[in-house]
Write a protein that holds these residues in place. Sequence first.
Motif, short mmCIF file in Angstrom:
data_model
loop_
_atom_site.label_atom_id
_atom_site.label_comp_id
_atom_site.label_asym_id
_atom_site.label_seq_id
_atom_site.Cartn_x
_atom_site.Cartn_y
_atom_site.Cartn_z
N GLU A 29 0.87 -1.18 0.00
CA GLU A 29 0.00 0.00 0.00
C GLU A 29 0.90 1.22 0.00
O GLU A 29 2.09 1.12 0.31
N PRO A 30 0.35 2.40 -0.32
CA PRO A 30 1.20 3.59 -0.33
C PRO A 30 1.86 3.80 1.03
O PRO A 30 1.17 3.92 2.05
N PRO A 31 3.18 3.82 1.09
CA PRO A 31 3.87 3.99 2.37
C PRO A 31 3.70 5.40 2.92
O PRO A 31 3.45 6.36 2.16
N ALA A 32 3.85 5.52 4.22
CA ALA A 32 3.85 6.84 4.84
C ALA A 32 5.08 7.60 4.40
O ALA A 32 6.10 7.02 3.99
N ALA A 33 5.00 8.91 4.47
CA ALA A 33 6.13 9.75 4.07
C ALA A 33 7.38 9.36 4.85
O ALA A 33 7.35 9.16 6.06
#
Length: 407
Positions: A29-33
Amino acid sequence: MSQCRVCGRSVELVLDLGSQPLSDVFPPEPPAAGQEFFYRLQLGRCAGCATVQLLEEVPRERMFGEHYPYRSSGSSVMRTHFSDWAKHLLGTELAGKPDPFVVELGCNDGVMLGTIAEAGVRHLGVEPSGGIARTAEERGVRVLTAYFEKETAAAIAAEDGPADVIYAANTLCHIPYIGSVLDGVSELLTDDGIFVFEDPYLGDVVAATSFDQIYDEHYFLFSATTVAELARRHGLALVDVERLAVHGGEVRYTLAREGKRPASPAVAELVAEEAERRLHDPATLAAFADSVRHNARELIALLTRLREDGHTIAAYGATAKSATVTNFCGIGPELVTTVYDTTPEKQGRVTPGTHIPVSPASAFDAPYPDYALLFAWNHAAEIMARETEFRERGGRWITYVPDVRVL
């Protein structure tokens, strides 16, 4: 300024492709910054030996770990390519030898060595990525899970004896510590043996402006001129070259111990062609960099215009090299909604850096998108032959090699 991995001279910047993620790490999933690894993707040319290479080295453990997703068997074209090559070896270099031994560096899922194993020939694949090494073993291939370098070669030679053929496909260009690899080849090779490797060809990359061939795993872009110099530095000689159509243009290089085999006329011919094209000249590479920036601008302008006009756009092929395109151009889900791919390990995940969802190729079906951006352009014939209904229903392919166009 970086130091050349071949001769030690300074490497001068040719092209800066910006901040890039690991090309073959597809997050679930899109990783955190701040949670995704990035490096600076810069291509350079050595001021001494002219070898074209990256300025920054990504640690090998980050790229080729347990879950490395690429499978050489994923393409029918490549399966045939490797099967044909194995059969060629069996009928030439290995024929008539009492107990030949073949070693493959980066054997991946065993697609080439599987044919060698079926013929009953002694062999060993050296593969650092544990997951695909196990896949090769399931195919009946004997595998050593390790990185190949001089120490590895010495250990193999001590256990198995020297190798008649050492082979590498789309592997040698991945390895910055190339001196240790060539020293290992020299350590392991029989006196009259050959080291054969095939990798993307600098001449084809420049001619086709295929800038997506530049990514973390492709540390070097070889030519006949620079391979001849590399070989010479390690007591080897370039004795043959063969142009290949696979992967957008490659060369198969054959090296032997210096003085053991005459060089094919093809070597001098390709070196002369490179000189005539001024392939290694800074001006030629600067013009290539200008073409890359032009194509990138054209591609993002086309996609933006199509989206503004209300068209739907997907992409086909979640390739490692597409990471360079999407991150350099800033192509994310707002422009391309989905990437369709045949690799199970990538499906249900998101693309590196730009986080476009990856779906199975089997889901590329009606209702089709209006346009499909062909990231796997090097497999265009195979893909278009499989996805004929897309065109029949009015779908259009978009490609950016050698230029941006709608097919």
